[in-house]
Design an enzyme around this catalytic site. Sequence first.
Site, PDB file in Angstrom:
ATOM      1  CB  CYS A   1      -0.948   0.012   1.194  1.00 24.32           C
ATOM      2  SG  CYS A   1      -0.067   0.023   2.764  1.00 24.32           S
TER       3      CYS A   1
ATOM      4  CB  CYS B   1      -3.067  -1.370   9.059  1.00 28.78           C
ATOM      5  SG  CYS B   1      -4.033  -1.463   7.539  1.00 28.78           S
TER       6      CYS B   1
HETATM    7 FE1  FES Z   1      -1.455   0.398   4.270  1.00 30.49          FE
HETATM    8 FE2  FES Z   1      -3.200   0.262   6.175  1.00 30.49          FE
HETATM    9  S1  FES Z   1      -3.624   0.189   4.062  1.00 30.49           S
HETATM   10  S2  FES Z   1      -1.081   0.227   6.366  1.00 30.49           S
END
Ligand code: FES
Length: 140
Positions: free
Chosen positions: A33, A102
């Site tokens: 991400c 996360c």
């Molecule tokens: Fe990347 Fe939460 S979506 S750490």
Amino acid sequence: MYSEKVMDHFSKPRNVGEIKDADAVGQVGNAKCGDIMKMYMKIENDIIVDVKFKTFGCGSAIATSSIATEMIKGKTIKEAFRLTNRAVADALDGLPPVKMHCSVLAEQAVKTAIYNYAQKNDLYFEELEGFDPDDLECHH
Ligand code: FES
């Protein structure tokens, strides 16, 4: 979808910022991400007396880093090193399954900061065995 605690720590994160003369710093990133978390600690006699973080990332990353700082403040570095992402998520009354990664970032930021501190100060304790920040799946 999100617990009240997640919303609370997301909208009012605790211990945000940086510590200029930090004894320990750890930065981790999630390759998927692109989110980045950086953790700073002041350590006296193996106790984390202060901790701050900066997270450039999603709401769950911010909430997990916020609660992680509260969980490790006042703890010894060994105790803090044992913090798991599961414990962090539980302390927030859970995270949606797609957001569990996360909380991994929070665990890894804490561990990486302590690992760096141990390296710098020639410290060794059992918990460090096998931990290498360069092996972290998400490390960048
Ligand atoms: Fe990347 Fe939460 S979506 S750490």
